[in-house]
Design a protein around this motif. Structure first.
Motif, PDB file in Angstrom:
ATOM      1  N   MET A  65      59.361  58.778  57.650  1.00  0.00           N
ATOM      2  CA  MET A  65      59.228  58.213  58.891  1.00  0.00           C
ATOM      3  C   MET A  65      60.267  56.715  58.899  1.00  0.00           C
ATOM      4  O   MET A  65      59.951  56.050  58.037  1.00  0.00           O
ATOM      5  N   MET A  72      59.358  54.466  66.748  1.00  0.00           N
ATOM      6  CA  MET A  72      59.489  55.323  65.639  1.00  0.00           C
ATOM      7  C   MET A  72      61.013  56.032  65.798  1.00  0.00           C
ATOM      8  O   MET A  72      60.962  56.779  66.987  1.00  0.00           O
ATOM      9  N   LEU A  75      60.951  61.102  62.405  1.00  0.00           N
ATOM     10  CA  LEU A  75      59.892  61.863  61.721  1.00  0.00           C
ATOM     11  C   LEU A  75      60.397  62.882  61.248  1.00  0.00           C
ATOM     12  O   LEU A  75      60.612  63.811  62.150  1.00  0.00           O
ATOM     13  N   GLY A  87      52.705  65.119  59.173  1.00  0.00           N
ATOM     14  CA  GLY A  87      53.363  64.233  60.468  1.00  0.00           C
ATOM     15  C   GLY A  87      52.147  63.658  61.006  1.00  0.00           C
ATOM     16  O   GLY A  87      52.502  62.224  61.315  1.00  0.00           O
ATOM     17  N   LEU A  90      51.220  60.354  59.047  1.00  0.00           N
ATOM     18  CA  LEU A  90      52.580  59.237  59.251  1.00  0.00           C
ATOM     19  C   LEU A  90      52.474  58.720  60.496  1.00  0.00           C
ATOM     20  O   LEU A  90      52.614  57.444  60.698  1.00  0.00           O
TER      21      LEU A  90
END
Length: 147
Positions: A65, A72, A75, A87, A90
């Motif tokens: 990430m 963000m 990712l 995922g 993160l």
């Protein structure tokens, strides 16, 4: 067991490998020319970027990430580890730092759109093109804790 840590210089090549595998598995909407162009940009940038890595018990990166403050920017999870909570871990890490986390997702990547919706992200807008002006619409998202 998944651990999250900051990337080190030696993690750069693995991050690019993860990006390539993840894009090949989920971004079939990219034209071959755009896929090659984006690959060149990513291969130049990603090895030097400050990434948060999800690593397995052998300290091998299985996802990453990129955060820029409360945003963000990327990712990506290696396809061998999709659906295993990488995922989600993160994103939880990012939300612990930035409850009002925002991100963009390619509209054509319906799996990713669903992933973000399940995690509580809601649309705040849409762009007809990606950040480089290519014809890949983006959905702008914000985590619902920001409201």
């Amino acid at each position: 067991m998944i651990t999250i840590r900051l990337s080190r210089p030696e993690d750069g090549a693995r991050a690019v490998d993860i990006w390539r595998a993840a894009v090949d598995a989920t971004h079939d909407f990219l034209s071959p020319a755009d896929r090659r162009a984006i690959d060149a940009e990513v291969a130049d940038f990603l090895p030097h970027a400050p990434l948060w890595l999800a690593v397995d018990g052998q300290d091998t990166a299985i996802g990453f990430m990129l955060l820029d403050g409360g945003r963000m920017e990327a990712l990506f999870i290696h396809p061998d580890h999709r659906g295993t909570g990488v995922g989600r871990a993160l994103v939880a890490h990012a939300l612990a730092q930035h409850p009002g986390l925002t991100t963009d997702v390619n509209e054509q990547n319906t799996q990713a759109v669903g992933f973000y919706q399940r995690l509580g992200f809601r649309p705040t807008g849409r762009s007809d093109t990606d950040g480089q002006g290519r014809p890949y619409p983006l959905i702008h998202l914000r985590h619902e804790t920001a409201r």
